[in-house]
Design a protein around this motif. Structure first.
Motif, PDB file in Angstrom:
ATOM      1  N   THR A 138      33.589  36.396  36.235  1.00  0.00           N
ATOM      2  CA  THR A 138      33.564  37.760  35.845  1.00  0.00           C
ATOM      3  C   THR A 138      33.172  38.037  34.168  1.00  0.00           C
ATOM      4  N   ALA A 139      33.276  36.792  33.518  1.00  0.00           N
ATOM      5  CA  ALA A 139      32.568  37.030  32.277  1.00  0.00           C
ATOM      6  C   ALA A 139      31.211  37.081  32.237  1.00  0.00           C
ATOM      7  N   ILE A 140      30.636  36.316  33.679  1.00  0.00           N
ATOM      8  CA  ILE A 140      29.037  36.330  33.706  1.00  0.00           C
ATOM      9  C   ILE A 140      28.586  37.796  34.113  1.00  0.00           C
ATOM     10  N   ILE A 141      29.485  38.433  34.897  1.00  0.00           N
ATOM     11  CA  ILE A 141      29.098  39.651  35.351  1.00  0.00           C
ATOM     12  C   ILE A 141      29.186  40.739  34.232  1.00  0.00           C
ATOM     13  N   LEU A 142      30.355  40.579  33.429  1.00  0.00           N
ATOM     14  CA  LEU A 142      30.321  41.442  32.207  1.00  0.00           C
ATOM     15  C   LEU A 142      29.208  41.356  31.334  1.00  0.00           C
ATOM     16  N   VAL A 143      28.799  39.984  31.039  1.00  0.00           N
ATOM     17  CA  VAL A 143      27.515  39.873  30.128  1.00  0.00           C
ATOM     18  C   VAL A 143      26.469  40.367  30.723  1.00  0.00           C
ATOM     19  N   ILE A 144      25.875  40.052  31.865  1.00  0.00           N
ATOM     20  CA  ILE A 144      24.778  40.221  32.174  1.00  0.00           C
ATOM     21  C   ILE A 144      24.736  41.846  32.676  1.00  0.00           C
ATOM     22  N   GLY A 145      25.801  42.355  33.383  1.00  0.00           N
ATOM     23  CA  GLY A 145      25.770  43.777  33.903  1.00  0.00           C
ATOM     24  C   GLY A 145      25.708  44.775  32.616  1.00  0.00           C
ATOM     25  N   SER A 146      26.453  44.208  31.441  1.00  0.00           N
ATOM     26  CA  SER A 146      26.587  45.401  30.514  1.00  0.00           C
ATOM     27  C   SER A 146      25.250  45.346  29.692  1.00  0.00           C
ATOM     28  N   VAL A 147      24.631  44.185  29.524  1.00  0.00           N
ATOM     29  CA  VAL A 147      23.383  44.216  28.703  1.00  0.00           C
ATOM     30  C   VAL A 147      22.238  44.808  29.508  1.00  0.00           C
ATOM     31  N   TYR A 148      22.296  44.549  30.908  1.00  0.00           N
ATOM     32  CA  TYR A 148      21.156  45.152  31.654  1.00  0.00           C
ATOM     33  C   TYR A 148      21.237  46.572  31.927  1.00  0.00           C
ATOM     34  N   GLY A 149      22.701  47.080  32.254  1.00  0.00           N
ATOM     35  CA  GLY A 149      23.036  48.679  32.198  1.00  0.00           C
ATOM     36  C   GLY A 149      22.641  49.452  30.922  1.00  0.00           C
ATOM     37  N   SER A 150      23.077  48.782  29.945  1.00  0.00           N
ATOM     38  CA  SER A 150      22.749  49.480  28.458  1.00  0.00           C
ATOM     39  C   SER A 150      21.619  49.616  28.187  1.00  0.00           C
ATOM     40  N   VAL A 151      20.531  48.538  28.459  1.00  0.00           N
ATOM     41  CA  VAL A 151      19.006  48.547  28.022  1.00  0.00           C
ATOM     42  C   VAL A 151      18.554  49.645  29.045  1.00  0.00           C
ATOM     43  N   ALA A 152      18.821  49.674  30.327  1.00  0.00           N
ATOM     44  CA  ALA A 152      18.335  50.488  31.296  1.00  0.00           C
ATOM     45  C   ALA A 152      18.517  52.040  30.695  1.00  0.00           C
ATOM     46  N   ALA A 153      19.787  52.216  30.420  1.00  0.00           N
ATOM     47  CA  ALA A 153      20.120  53.798  30.015  1.00  0.00           C
ATOM     48  C   ALA A 153      19.577  54.148  28.771  1.00  0.00           C
ATOM     49  N   PHE A 154      19.778  53.194  27.674  1.00  0.00           N
ATOM     50  CA  PHE A 154      19.010  53.573  26.377  1.00  0.00           C
ATOM     51  C   PHE A 154      17.478  54.096  26.527  1.00  0.00           C
ATOM     52  N   PHE A 155      16.869  53.091  26.969  1.00  0.00           N
ATOM     53  CA  PHE A 155      15.458  53.387  26.972  1.00  0.00           C
ATOM     54  C   PHE A 155      14.991  54.484  27.894  1.00  0.00           C
ATOM     55  N   GLY A 156      15.846  54.721  29.018  1.00  0.00           N
ATOM     56  CA  GLY A 156      15.194  55.635  30.032  1.00  0.00           C
ATOM     57  C   GLY A 156      13.971  55.451  30.478  1.00  0.00           C
ATOM     58  N   GLY A 157      13.519  56.671  31.193  1.00  0.00           N
ATOM     59  CA  GLY A 157      12.177  56.887  31.824  1.00  0.00           C
ATOM     60  C   GLY A 157      11.768  55.841  32.625  1.00  0.00           C
ATOM     61  N   TRP A 158      10.604  55.319  32.413  1.00  0.00           N
ATOM     62  CA  TRP A 158      10.174  54.609  33.455  1.00  0.00           C
ATOM     63  C   TRP A 158      10.771  53.010  33.501  1.00  0.00           C
ATOM     64  N   VAL A 159      11.268  52.672  32.300  1.00  0.00           N
ATOM     65  CA  VAL A 159      12.085  51.607  32.208  1.00  0.00           C
ATOM     66  C   VAL A 159      13.460  51.429  32.886  1.00  0.00           C
ATOM     67  N   ASP A 160      14.059  52.732  32.707  1.00  0.00           N
ATOM     68  CA  ASP A 160      15.416  53.054  33.799  1.00  0.00           C
ATOM     69  C   ASP A 160      14.823  52.902  35.081  1.00  0.00           C
ATOM     70  N   LEU A 161      13.702  53.538  35.487  1.00  0.00           N
ATOM     71  CA  LEU A 161      13.524  53.675  36.843  1.00  0.00           C
ATOM     72  C   LEU A 161      13.142  52.329  37.521  1.00  0.00           C
ATOM     73  N   ILE A 162      12.569  51.430  36.808  1.00  0.00           N
ATOM     74  CA  ILE A 162      12.229  50.030  37.459  1.00  0.00           C
ATOM     75  C   ILE A 162      13.266  49.139  37.482  1.00  0.00           C
ATOM     76  N   MET A 163      14.015  49.247  36.273  1.00  0.00           N
ATOM     77  CA  MET A 163      15.128  48.436  36.372  1.00  0.00           C
ATOM     78  C   MET A 163      16.292  48.620  37.377  1.00  0.00           C
ATOM     79  N   MET A 164      16.712  50.105  37.494  1.00  0.00           N
ATOM     80  CA  MET A 164      17.574  50.413  38.581  1.00  0.00           C
ATOM     81  C   MET A 164      16.967  50.395  40.209  1.00  0.00           C
ATOM     82  N   ARG A 165      15.580  50.388  40.356  1.00  0.00           N
ATOM     83  CA  ARG A 165      14.904  49.876  41.532  1.00  0.00           C
ATOM     84  C   ARG A 165      15.441  48.383  42.002  1.00  0.00           C
ATOM     85  N   ILE A 166      15.227  47.791  40.805  1.00  0.00           N
ATOM     86  CA  ILE A 166      15.703  46.253  40.849  1.00  0.00           C
ATOM     87  C   ILE A 166      17.129  46.078  41.583  1.00  0.00           C
ATOM     88  N   VAL A 167      18.103  46.886  41.051  1.00  0.00           N
ATOM     89  CA  VAL A 167      19.547  46.743  41.320  1.00  0.00           C
ATOM     90  C   VAL A 167      19.504  47.046  42.634  1.00  0.00           C
TER      91      VAL A 167
END
Length: 348
Positions: A138-167
């Motif tokens: 759960t700690a692994i999931i928390l660290v990776i998921g929170s960092v990945y999701g926050s970066v995708a949402a904060f920068f938005g645009g094509w960064v968010d599009l690419i990162m969420m398609r990877i998800v």
């Protein structure tokens, strides 16, 4: 001076302009105690009897898993001659002879397994392994998921599009198949790693369990990432984020100090609900034989070993199965209580 009865002028007297007394001031003060987010949430959590009862069960299970084995008289891999498949609270012939001679012998509370090992200590150690795997995963999931999701949402645009398609792509990968493939792929490298000083723990934990951790790091964080992304998309439009950007604060600090901090309540709730899911996944994989290395037990491996003797020794299966159910149920109920207490949308 006589006042016109049709006038709207207020009828005031000189004494009406005197300063109010302290008693009159206090009678007009209607204030509520200032309560912060965490204090208010804890008050609501304490009032939830089901959540508090679940917390007591979790603490008790952790106590018997981490504290009791330290002074328990038996070891989880110690075998007793002639003590195979003893029933709960039963003694072997040798132990009974020692008791008849006046010696005190600690009973086998849950009996013994097919190899003459005390089952109670193995259940305690199995619950310890399951809890450790659940918490670490759960700690692994928390660290990776929170960092990945926050970066995708904060920068938005094509960064968010690419990162969420990877998800979305990761969601399609079958986790069991990946664990099996990693178990075979990592077997030789990890066998060589055991001989390296400082990595002897690899042999204790086992290649399969390391594969499980790697799979959690590769696959199971996507749900956390989506949850964090949805929170950050709302929070990043707040005034304090705009003010931080205007002051020249770096993006990393804005994400860390302002955005993730303000969704910490949701993160705690989601993390608590993720723990039983991780424990169940580990128990399921250990049941299939892809868990910790022998002789280290897990609740799933104990249930798997007892499956063949279910007709003759059913308690060997029911005990670990009941403990798995109790742990998962307690974490789920406690997570629900946390959600009810700390989710602002659920406040009445």
């Amino acid at each position: 001076m006589k006042q016109n009865p049709l006038s709207f002028q207020l009828k005031l007297k000189p004494e009406d302009f005197l300063p109010a007394t302290e008693e009159e001031k206090q009678s007009q003060v209607v204030m509520r105690e200032s309560v912060g987010f965490w204090k208010d949430g804890m008050r609501r959590l304490v009032k939830n009897k089901v959540a508090m009862a679940s917390l007591v069960v979790i603490i008790f299970v952790m106590f018997i898993s981490f504290i009791v084995p330290m002074f328990y008289p038996y070891n989880y891999k110690e075998q007793f001659k002639g003590a195979n498949h003893l029933a709960p609270m039963e003694y072997s012939a040798e132990e009974q002879a020692r008791i008849d001679a006046g010696e005190k012998v600690f009973p086998h509370i849950f009996g013994t397994d097919k190899m003459g090992r005390d089952y109670a200590i193995r259940v305690m150690m199995g619950s310890r392994i399951s809890l450790i795997v659940g918490l670490v995963a759960t700690a692994i999931i928390l660290v990776i998921g929170s960092v990945y999701g926050s970066v995708a949402a904060f920068f938005g645009g094509w960064v968010d599009l690419i990162m969420m398609r990877i998800v979305d792509i990761i969601y399609t990968i079958p986790d069991i198949l990946l664990i099996v493939l990693l178990s075979f792929a990592l077997k030789a490298p990890l066998e060589n790693l055991k001989t390296v000083p400082g990595f002897s723990w690899v042999g204790v934990v086992g290649e399969n369990l390391i594969s499980i951790f790697i799979v959690f790091a590769l696959l199971y964080w996507v749900g956390m990432a989506r949850m964090v992304r949805s929170q950050i998309l709302t929070l990043k439009e707040s005034e304090y984020v705009t003010a931080a950007r205007a002051l020249g604060v770096k993006n990393g600090k804005i994400i860390r100090k302002h955005l993730l901090t303000n969704c910490i309540g949701t993160l705690i709730v989601t993390t608590t609900l993720q723990i039983p899911s991780s424990i169940f996944t580990e128990s399921f994989l250990s049941f299939l034989g892809m868990g910790v290395a022998v002789p280290l037990p897990s609740l799933g491996s104990l249930a798997s070993d007892a499956l063949n003797g279910i007709n003759t020794y059913p308690y060997l299966l029911f005990i670990p199965a009941a403990l798995i159910s109790l742990i998962i149920l307690s974490f789920n109920l406690f997570g629900d209580g946390l959600r009810d207490a700390f989710d602002p949308k659920l406040k009445h």
